[in-house]
Write a protein that holds these residues in place. Structure first.
Motif, PDB file in Angstrom:
ATOM      1  N   GLN A 139       0.857  -1.186   0.000  1.00 22.38           N
ATOM      2  CA  GLN A 139       0.000   0.000   0.000  1.00 22.38           C
ATOM      3  C   GLN A 139       0.890   1.231   0.000  1.00 22.38           C
ATOM      4  OE1 GLN A 139      -3.091  -0.225  -0.482  1.00 22.38           O
ATOM      5  NE2 GLN A 139      -3.806  -2.197   0.340  1.00 22.38           N
ATOM      6  N   LYS A 140       0.456   2.283  -0.679  1.00 18.27           N
ATOM      7  CA  LYS A 140       1.268   3.486  -0.789  1.00 18.27           C
ATOM      8  C   LYS A 140       1.360   4.247   0.524  1.00 18.27           C
ATOM      9  CE  LYS A 140       0.481   4.202  -5.726  1.00 18.27           C
ATOM     10  NZ  LYS A 140      -0.048   5.125  -6.764  1.00 18.27           N
ATOM     11  N   SER A 141       0.358   4.094   1.371  1.00 25.21           N
ATOM     12  CA  SER A 141       0.306   4.889   2.602  1.00 25.21           C
ATOM     13  C   SER A 141      -0.288   4.072   3.732  1.00 25.21           C
ATOM     14  CB  SER A 141      -0.540   6.148   2.369  1.00 25.21           C
ATOM     15  OG  SER A 141      -0.826   6.805   3.590  1.00 25.21           O
ATOM     16  N   LEU A 142       0.089   4.408   4.956  1.00 24.79           N
ATOM     17  CA  LEU A 142      -0.506   3.783   6.127  1.00 24.79           C
ATOM     18  C   LEU A 142      -2.019   3.930   6.105  1.00 24.79           C
ATOM     19  CD1 LEU A 142      -0.289   2.497   8.987  1.00 24.79           C
ATOM     20  CD2 LEU A 142       0.017   4.816   9.871  1.00 24.79           C
ATOM     21  N   GLU A 143      -2.499   5.087   5.618  1.00 27.70           N
ATOM     22  CA  GLU A 143      -3.943   5.334   5.588  1.00 27.70           C
ATOM     23  C   GLU A 143      -4.688   4.356   4.690  1.00 27.70           C
ATOM     24  OE1 GLU A 143      -2.202   9.509   6.371  1.00 27.70           O
ATOM     25  OE2 GLU A 143      -1.625   7.629   5.400  1.00 27.70           O
ATOM     26  N   ASP A 144      -3.984   3.695   3.794  1.00 24.64           N
ATOM     27  CA  ASP A 144      -4.624   2.754   2.874  1.00 24.64           C
ATOM     28  C   ASP A 144      -4.721   1.338   3.426  1.00 24.64           C
ATOM     29  OD1 ASP A 144      -4.884   4.742   0.908  1.00 24.64           O
ATOM     30  OD2 ASP A 144      -2.844   4.372   0.182  1.00 24.64           O
ATOM     31  N   ILE A 145      -4.103   1.074   4.573  1.00 25.10           N
ATOM     32  CA  ILE A 145      -4.128  -0.270   5.152  1.00 25.10           C
ATOM     33  C   ILE A 145      -5.381  -0.409   6.005  1.00 25.10           C
ATOM     34  CG2 ILE A 145      -2.952  -1.915   6.655  1.00 25.10           C
ATOM     35  CD1 ILE A 145      -0.317  -0.569   5.916  1.00 25.10           C
ATOM     36  N   THR A 146      -6.289  -1.252   5.579  1.00 27.81           N
ATOM     37  CA  THR A 146      -7.533  -1.450   6.322  1.00 27.81           C
ATOM     38  C   THR A 146      -7.296  -2.340   7.539  1.00 27.81           C
ATOM     39  OG1 THR A 146      -8.138  -3.444   5.081  1.00 27.81           O
ATOM     40  CG2 THR A 146      -8.836  -1.314   4.159  1.00 27.81           C
ATOM     41  N   ALA A 147      -8.231  -2.302   8.455  1.00 26.63           N
ATOM     42  CA  ALA A 147      -8.154  -3.174   9.622  1.00 26.63           C
ATOM     43  C   ALA A 147      -8.175  -4.636   9.194  1.00 26.63           C
ATOM     44  CB  ALA A 147      -9.312  -2.874  10.571  1.00 26.63           C
ATOM     45  N   GLU A 148      -8.939  -4.927   8.148  1.00 22.91           N
ATOM     46  CA  GLU A 148      -9.032  -6.303   7.655  1.00 22.91           C
ATOM     47  C   GLU A 148      -7.689  -6.778   7.105  1.00 22.91           C
ATOM     48  OE1 GLU A 148     -12.908  -4.550   8.044  1.00 22.91           O
ATOM     49  OE2 GLU A 148     -11.159  -3.871   6.899  1.00 22.91           O
ATOM     50  N   GLN A 149      -7.022  -5.923   6.315  1.00 22.52           N
ATOM     51  CA  GLN A 149      -5.712  -6.298   5.786  1.00 22.52           C
ATOM     52  C   GLN A 149      -4.703  -6.471   6.909  1.00 22.52           C
ATOM     53  OE1 GLN A 149      -3.950  -4.076   2.460  1.00 22.52           O
ATOM     54  NE2 GLN A 149      -1.950  -4.196   3.486  1.00 22.52           N
ATOM     55  N   LEU A 150      -4.701  -5.550   7.852  1.00 17.95           N
ATOM     56  CA  LEU A 150      -3.762  -5.617   8.970  1.00 17.95           C
ATOM     57  C   LEU A 150      -3.916  -6.928   9.732  1.00 17.95           C
ATOM     58  CD1 LEU A 150      -1.628  -4.011  10.659  1.00 17.95           C
ATOM     59  CD2 LEU A 150      -3.543  -3.224  12.067  1.00 17.95           C
ATOM     60  N   GLU A 151      -5.149  -7.265  10.068  1.00 19.87           N
ATOM     61  CA  GLU A 151      -5.376  -8.494  10.823  1.00 19.87           C
ATOM     62  C   GLU A 151      -5.007  -9.714   9.994  1.00 19.87           C
ATOM     63  OE1 GLU A 151      -8.872 -11.011  13.150  1.00 19.87           O
ATOM     64  OE2 GLU A 151      -9.252  -8.939  12.532  1.00 19.87           O
ATOM     65  N   GLY A 189      13.242  -2.185   6.840  1.00 21.77           N
ATOM     66  CA  GLY A 189      11.954  -1.539   6.663  1.00 21.77           C
ATOM     67  C   GLY A 189      11.537  -1.550   5.201  1.00 21.77           C
ATOM     68  N   SER A 190      10.281  -1.189   4.950  1.00 21.88           N
ATOM     69  CA  SER A 190       9.759  -1.091   3.588  1.00 21.88           C
ATOM     70  C   SER A 190       8.580  -0.133   3.596  1.00 21.88           C
ATOM     71  CB  SER A 190       9.311  -2.460   3.072  1.00 21.88           C
ATOM     72  OG  SER A 190       8.720  -2.348   1.796  1.00 21.88           O
ATOM     73  N   PRO A 191       8.680   0.996   2.883  1.00 21.87           N
ATOM     74  CA  PRO A 191       7.627   2.007   2.961  1.00 21.87           C
ATOM     75  C   PRO A 191       6.286   1.556   2.421  1.00 21.87           C
ATOM     76  CG  PRO A 191       9.204   2.545   1.223  1.00 21.87           C
ATOM     77  CD  PRO A 191       9.794   1.422   2.004  1.00 21.87           C
ATOM     78  N   MET A 192       6.273   0.566   1.507  1.00 27.09           N
ATOM     79  CA  MET A 192       5.016   0.101   0.929  1.00 27.09           C
ATOM     80  C   MET A 192       4.532  -1.203   1.558  1.00 27.09           C
ATOM     81  SD  MET A 192       5.428   1.005  -3.119  1.00 27.09           S
ATOM     82  CE  MET A 192       3.742   0.500  -3.450  1.00 27.09           C
ATOM     83  N   LEU A 193       5.302  -1.742   2.496  1.00 26.30           N
ATOM     84  CA  LEU A 193       4.929  -2.992   3.161  1.00 26.30           C
ATOM     85  C   LEU A 193       4.981  -2.807   4.684  1.00 26.30           C
ATOM     86  CD1 LEU A 193       6.936  -5.520   0.933  1.00 26.30           C
ATOM     87  CD2 LEU A 193       4.445  -5.242   0.978  1.00 26.30           C
ATOM     88  N   LEU A 194       4.260  -1.809   5.158  1.00 26.07           N
ATOM     89  CA  LEU A 194       4.320  -1.468   6.575  1.00 26.07           C
ATOM     90  C   LEU A 194       3.853  -2.612   7.461  1.00 26.07           C
ATOM     91  CD1 LEU A 194       2.967   2.179   6.390  1.00 26.07           C
ATOM     92  CD2 LEU A 194       5.242   1.512   7.146  1.00 26.07           C
ATOM     93  N   ASP A 195       2.721  -3.210   7.125  1.00 19.75           N
ATOM     94  CA  ASP A 195       2.203  -4.289   7.971  1.00 19.75           C
ATOM     95  C   ASP A 195       3.050  -5.545   7.833  1.00 19.75           C
ATOM     96  OD1 ASP A 195       1.298  -4.423   5.344  1.00 19.75           O
ATOM     97  OD2 ASP A 195      -0.653  -5.266   5.861  1.00 19.75           O
TER      98      ASP A 195
END
Length: 291
Positions: A139-151, A189-195
């Motif tokens: 994802q390009k930004s933290l704001e684009d990571i949904t709770a569903e994707q994170l979990e 680290g990876s800016p597009m793979l935060l989770d």
């Protein structure tokens, strides 16, 4: 064909993309290399029983083949890639070893219990556990990571490691080994793979803590942190232009192959690493991570 060979010589892959994760190895061009013909087993894992998650393809398949070549009885757990799993079974049995195949989502604790139960039913114990299955969703930004994707990412990449170890430990004896697949992203680290990077950092901490917890039981716990490796996760994750250049930014200027990573697992599973626990090996194409 000439274009494909030229791309490989320049450390690139032909542009390609798969629409579903974790991807299918049989659809990749070129095919990942799972076991070099010049790799000769020497009985390092003779009669050991090994269970490998994500063993249908990529690094997991290469580990299964190398373990079998060293004399281990193998079991693999995979999500839904039936053809890849059957090919791994064929390759392992060709090495003269049995291969138990379990289909299911390792993010579900019951799948992990079921896989361990199958291995214990067939072989009586588990000597080596390889936690390897994983997924990633850029994802390009933290704001684009949904709770569903994170979990979902955490459930597959780190919850499953807890579930598998918890299920396997009652059937492991002194001399057993647990090996966890983390990633260079845990250190760089990876800016597009935060989770994804966060789960891989959690795996490093899990490895170190579990190693301390199990030291008195004589069970060693270590990890492997691959860099860019040519596996189905790559074309199923990234667009064609990124796949083409994948791995070209490391000092060795190319993506690694699964059979360049698998010997690290053999080392950590065998008595060769008897004085190592809580450590991580770094087959990453020359990146210095100081971790």
């Amino acid at each position: 064909m000439a274009q494909q060979e030229g791309a490989q010589q320049e450390g690139r892959q032909p542009p390609q993309h798969q629409n579903t994760q974790p991807g299918h190895q049989d659809a990749m061009t070129p095919q990942p290399s799972s076991a070099r013909t010049e790799y000769r087993g020497s009985g390092k894992l003779r009669d050991k029983v090994a269970l490998i998650t994500g063993g249908d393809s990529g690094i997991g398949r290469a580990v299964a083949l190398h373990f079998a070549r060293e004399g281990a009885k193998v079991g693999i757990v995979y999500l839904s890639e039936d053809e890849d799993a059957e090919e791994t079974r064929r390759l392992v049995t060709h090495e003269g070893q049995p291969c138990t195949v379990v289909r299911g989502d390792v993010g579900d604790e019951e799948t992990c219990r079921r896989a361990v139960a199958r291995m214990v039913e067939e072989h009586g114990r588990i000597d080596i556990l390889v936690n390897n299955a994983g997924e990633q969703h850029p994802q390009k930004s933290l704001e684009d990571i949904t709770a569903e994707q994170l979990e979902r990412t955490f459930r597959t990449n780190i919850f499953a490691y807890f579930f598998m170890a918890k299920a396997a430990l009652p059937h492991m004896k002194e001399g057993g080994a647990i090996i966890n697949t983390t990633s260079v992203t845990a250190y760089k680290g990876s800016p597009m793979l935060l989770d994804y990077s966060s789960t891989k950092g959690a795996i490093v901490s899990f490895t170190r803590s579990l190693a301390l917890s199990l030291a008195e039981r004589g069970i060693r716990v270590n990890g492997v942190a691959p860099g860019p490796i040519w596996t189905p996760l790559i074309p199923s994750t990234f667009p064609e232009d990124k796949v083409e250049k994948f791995g070209s930014d490391v000092p060795l200027k190319r993506a690694g192959q699964p059979d360049e990573v698998a010997p690290s697992f053999v080392f950590l599973a065998s008595a060769d690493s008897s004085y190592m626990s809580g450590q991580v090996l770094h087959p990453n194409g020359g990146s210095v991570v100081n971790g």
